[in-house]
Design a protein around this motif. Structure first.
Motif, PDB file in Angstrom:
ATOM      1  N   VAL A 127      23.893  60.704  44.853  1.00 24.21           N
ATOM      2  CA  VAL A 127      24.195  60.026  46.115  1.00 24.21           C
ATOM      3  C   VAL A 127      23.841  60.946  47.281  1.00 24.21           C
ATOM      4  N   LYS A 128      23.192  60.378  48.303  1.00 26.81           N
ATOM      5  CA  LYS A 128      22.753  61.175  49.444  1.00 26.81           C
ATOM      6  C   LYS A 128      23.184  60.528  50.765  1.00 26.81           C
ATOM      7  N   LYS A 129      23.132  61.331  51.811  1.00 26.20           N
ATOM      8  CA  LYS A 129      23.319  60.823  53.161  1.00 26.20           C
ATOM      9  C   LYS A 129      21.944  60.658  53.794  1.00 26.20           C
ATOM     10  N   TYR A 130      21.674  59.488  54.343  1.00 25.16           N
ATOM     11  CA  TYR A 130      20.377  59.180  54.928  1.00 25.16           C
ATOM     12  C   TYR A 130      20.522  58.906  56.424  1.00 25.16           C
ATOM     13  N   LYS A 131      19.547  59.365  57.172  1.00 18.13           N
ATOM     14  CA  LYS A 131      19.487  59.070  58.603  1.00 18.13           C
ATOM     15  C   LYS A 131      18.455  57.969  58.805  1.00 18.13           C
ATOM     16  N   GLY A 132      18.918  56.761  59.072  1.00 20.24           N
ATOM     17  CA  GLY A 132      18.025  55.626  59.175  1.00 20.24           C
ATOM     18  C   GLY A 132      17.810  55.161  60.600  1.00 20.24           C
ATOM     19  N   LYS A 133      16.871  54.215  60.743  1.00 19.24           N
ATOM     20  CA  LYS A 133      16.586  53.599  62.037  1.00 19.24           C
ATOM     21  C   LYS A 133      16.554  52.086  61.863  1.00 19.24           C
ATOM     22  N   ILE A 134      17.230  51.379  62.747  1.00 21.99           N
ATOM     23  CA  ILE A 134      17.267  49.914  62.684  1.00 21.99           C
ATOM     24  C   ILE A 134      15.884  49.362  63.043  1.00 21.99           C
ATOM     25  N   VAL A 135      15.266  48.639  62.108  1.00 20.02           N
ATOM     26  CA  VAL A 135      13.943  48.064  62.391  1.00 20.02           C
ATOM     27  C   VAL A 135      14.016  46.571  62.696  1.00 20.02           C
ATOM     28  N   SER A 136      15.097  45.917  62.261  1.00 13.91           N
ATOM     29  CA  SER A 136      15.248  44.503  62.637  1.00 13.91           C
ATOM     30  C   SER A 136      16.696  44.057  62.460  1.00 13.91           C
ATOM     31  N   ILE A 137      17.106  43.167  63.348  1.00 18.26           N
ATOM     32  CA  ILE A 137      18.417  42.516  63.261  1.00 18.26           C
ATOM     33  C   ILE A 137      18.181  41.027  63.473  1.00 18.26           C
ATOM     34  N   LYS A 138      18.589  40.223  62.513  1.00 12.75           N
ATOM     35  CA  LYS A 138      18.301  38.802  62.588  1.00 12.75           C
ATOM     36  C   LYS A 138      19.538  37.985  62.210  1.00 12.75           C
ATOM     37  N   ASP A 139      19.802  36.929  62.983  1.00 12.31           N
ATOM     38  CA  ASP A 139      20.892  36.010  62.636  1.00 12.31           C
ATOM     39  C   ASP A 139      20.412  35.087  61.522  1.00 12.31           C
ATOM     40  N   VAL A 140      21.095  35.113  60.371  1.00 15.57           N
ATOM     41  CA  VAL A 140      20.743  34.192  59.287  1.00 15.57           C
ATOM     42  C   VAL A 140      21.707  33.006  59.242  1.00 15.57           C
ATOM     43  N   THR A 141      22.912  33.193  59.808  1.00 16.66           N
ATOM     44  CA  THR A 141      23.838  32.080  60.051  1.00 16.66           C
ATOM     45  C   THR A 141      24.525  32.368  61.386  1.00 16.66           C
ATOM     46  N   LYS A 214      21.602  47.864  67.995  1.00 18.50           N
ATOM     47  CA  LYS A 214      20.323  47.409  68.541  1.00 18.50           C
ATOM     48  C   LYS A 214      19.163  47.905  67.674  1.00 18.50           C
ATOM     49  N   GLU A 215      18.045  47.195  67.773  1.00 15.95           N
ATOM     50  CA  GLU A 215      16.834  47.643  67.076  1.00 15.95           C
ATOM     51  C   GLU A 215      16.370  48.984  67.645  1.00 15.95           C
ATOM     52  N   ASN A 216      15.785  49.800  66.774  1.00 15.65           N
ATOM     53  CA  ASN A 216      15.296  51.158  67.083  1.00 15.65           C
ATOM     54  C   ASN A 216      16.420  52.184  67.229  1.00 15.65           C
ATOM     55  N   GLN A 217      17.642  51.743  67.033  1.00 14.06           N
ATOM     56  CA  GLN A 217      18.777  52.661  67.094  1.00 14.06           C
ATOM     57  C   GLN A 217      18.895  53.417  65.765  1.00 14.06           C
ATOM     58  N   ASN A 218      19.368  54.652  65.813  1.00 13.01           N
ATOM     59  CA  ASN A 218      19.585  55.439  64.604  1.00 13.01           C
ATOM     60  C   ASN A 218      20.969  55.156  64.044  1.00 13.01           C
ATOM     61  N   ILE A 219      21.076  55.172  62.722  1.00 13.24           N
ATOM     62  CA  ILE A 219      22.370  54.979  62.070  1.00 13.24           C
ATOM     63  C   ILE A 219      22.336  55.697  60.727  1.00 13.24           C
ATOM     64  N   ASP A 220      23.448  56.294  60.347  1.00 11.76           N
ATOM     65  CA  ASP A 220      23.530  57.027  59.086  1.00 11.76           C
ATOM     66  C   ASP A 220      24.154  56.148  58.009  1.00 11.76           C
ATOM     67  N   LEU A 221      23.754  56.397  56.765  1.00 10.54           N
ATOM     68  CA  LEU A 221      24.361  55.703  55.638  1.00 10.54           C
ATOM     69  C   LEU A 221      24.408  56.639  54.439  1.00 10.54           C
ATOM     70  N   ILE A 222      25.305  56.338  53.521  1.00  8.34           N
ATOM     71  CA  ILE A 222      25.495  57.133  52.308  1.00  8.34           C
ATOM     72  C   ILE A 222      25.407  56.208  51.103  1.00  8.34           C
ATOM     73  N   GLY A 223      24.672  56.635  50.076  1.00  6.80           N
ATOM     74  CA  GLY A 223      24.592  55.805  48.875  1.00  6.80           C
ATOM     75  C   GLY A 223      23.536  56.320  47.922  1.00  6.80           C
ATOM     76  N   PRO A 224      23.264  55.575  46.860  1.00  9.04           N
ATOM     77  CA  PRO A 224      23.908  54.311  46.499  1.00  9.04           C
ATOM     78  C   PRO A 224      25.161  54.529  45.650  1.00  9.04           C
ATOM     79  N   PHE A 225      26.007  53.507  45.626  1.00  6.52           N
ATOM     80  CA  PHE A 225      27.227  53.518  44.827  1.00  6.52           C
ATOM     81  C   PHE A 225      27.306  52.224  44.023  1.00  6.52           C
ATOM     82  N   GLY A 226      28.201  52.213  43.037  1.00  6.15           N
ATOM     83  CA  GLY A 226      28.587  50.958  42.403  1.00  6.15           C
ATOM     84  C   GLY A 226      28.093  50.744  40.989  1.00  6.15           C
ATOM     85  N   ASP A 227      28.892  49.984  40.242  1.00  6.98           N
ATOM     86  CA  ASP A 227      28.566  49.625  38.860  1.00  6.98           C
ATOM     87  C   ASP A 227      28.126  48.174  38.746  1.00  6.98           C
TER      88      ASP A 227
END
Length: 365
Positions: A127-141, A214-227
């Motif tokens: 499991v790692k910590k990743y520094k990501g960037k938002i490339v798209s945000i879309k309303d699906v409902t 917002k799009e192009n914003q940076n956000i951190d995440l940790i993973g993957p987890f789960g069975d």
């Protein structure tokens, strides 16, 4: 004069008292260097005094946690071999009798005061910590957003697993929080992770995603987890989801579609209230046409007259029950949704002959 000087005297005395408390705390709670032994083969030399969950995170060993270490989610369980004291009142409600008998503890509630030995699943080392960037945000409902995050390095995960988004402080939220969300994208998209996030009233993370992110914003995440992933058997896969529970099932189905797996029956039951709560219908119908062993059964519990709905109507558990009574093949269950939905589906499945140990889900509650 007394009225004017009294507040100053109180402030000075408070400052002196606070300083004394800090000094005493530093002396009394100075545990020095301690050793965390993991799985009998890895030793970490760390400074004592902090919670086990936090200390491991600082050493880049990430234990699942959806509540930010507040002792409310019950996900950060580890097996503790050494004596760290009795079960705390904050732990007891989140541990079963079997877990307590096996020395399972909540790592966010254990303070490291001396050398400690623990056991964790081997996969947590990847499991790692990743520094990501938002490339798209879309309303699906009307209340679910599809959020796609680009990663600078590849992530390896199994379809069905989840990651934890790190939500930064905002408005009146003074500390960052972590929340677990199932990955909706395919494992083959190694530099992209996709999440389906439903707005929960007053939810710290979902409110941030729906109103601040917002799009192009940076956000951190940790993973993957789960069975929660596909077991390699020949059993029919009975998948059930509702709302943003679509995420891990989507990942699983799109992965199997991409691999052109045709030797296993897949039944996907998706429950919604009305037509406005359904999404990805065209994509799933396309897969249904091209993958003969895949069957998609959406059901609406309260369709509006203007929906002109011709499909299944009723609670998804009723629709599921009707199908299971007609199908006598060996079956496995794959569930994602609210705790109430999961419990109801497990009840229906077990009554129709699916073994409890062959029903898989991640419980984020």
């Amino acid at each position: 004069m007394n009225i004017l000087t009294a507040p100053i005297i109180v402030a000075v005395l408070s400052a002196i008292l606070a300083t004394i408390i800090v000094i005493i705390d530093g002396i009394v709670n100075n545990y020095g260097e301690v050793t965390i032994n993991i799985n009998g083969k890895k030793d970490l030399k760390v400074k004592g005094g902090s919670k086990l969950l936090t200390t491991l995170s600082e050493q880049k060993i990430f234990i699942p946690s959806a509540c930010g270490g507040r002792g409310s989610c019950g996900m950060c369980k580890v097996k503790v071999i050494s004596d760290v004291g009795p079960i705390l009142p904050t732990e007891a409600p989140l541990l079963s009798k079997e877990e307590i008998s096996k020395n399972i503890r909540l790592s966010c509630q254990i303070k490291i005061k001396s050398d400690i030995k623990i056991e964790i699943p081997e996969e947590l080392f990847s499991v790692k910590k990743y520094k990501g960037k938002i490339v798209s945000i879309k309303d699906v409902t009307h209340d679910i957003k599809e959020v796609r995050i680009e990663l600078p390095e590849e992530i390896e995960f199994k379809a069905g697993q989840y990651a934890q988004l790190i939500i930064p402080p905002y408005d009146k939220i003074k500390e960052s929080v972590q929340r677990a969300y199932s990955i909706a994208s395919k494992p083959s998209e190694k530099n992209i992770v996709e999440f389906l996030i439903r707005l929960v009233p007053k939810g710290i993370a979902t409110t941030y995603v729906h109103t601040k992110l917002k799009e192009n914003q940076n956000i951190d995440l940790i993973g993957p987890f789960g069975d929660f992933y596909v077991r390699e058997t020949n059993a029919d896969m009975i998948c059930v989801a509702g709302g943003s529970g679509m995420a891990p099932i989507k990942s699983i189905i799109y992965d199997m579609y991409e691999k052109n797996i045709k030797d296993r029956n897949i039944w996907y039951f998706f429950g919604a209230r009305s037509l406005k709560d359904l999404f990805y219908l065209e994509e799933l119908r396309k897969i249904e046409k091209e993958l003969p062993n895949f069957h998609f059964i959406p059901a609406l519990s309260e369709p509006s007259p203007e929906d002109n709905w011709k499909g299944e109507v009723g609670l998804i558990t009723d629709v599921l029950n009707k199908y299971l009574k007609e199908n006598q093949n060996h079956k496995e269950g794959y569930l994602c949704g609210s705790p109430g939905m999961i419990n109801a589906c497990v009840n229906v499945m077990t009554k129709n002959g699916i073994k409890q140990e062959e029903i898989y889900y991640d419980n984020f509650a």
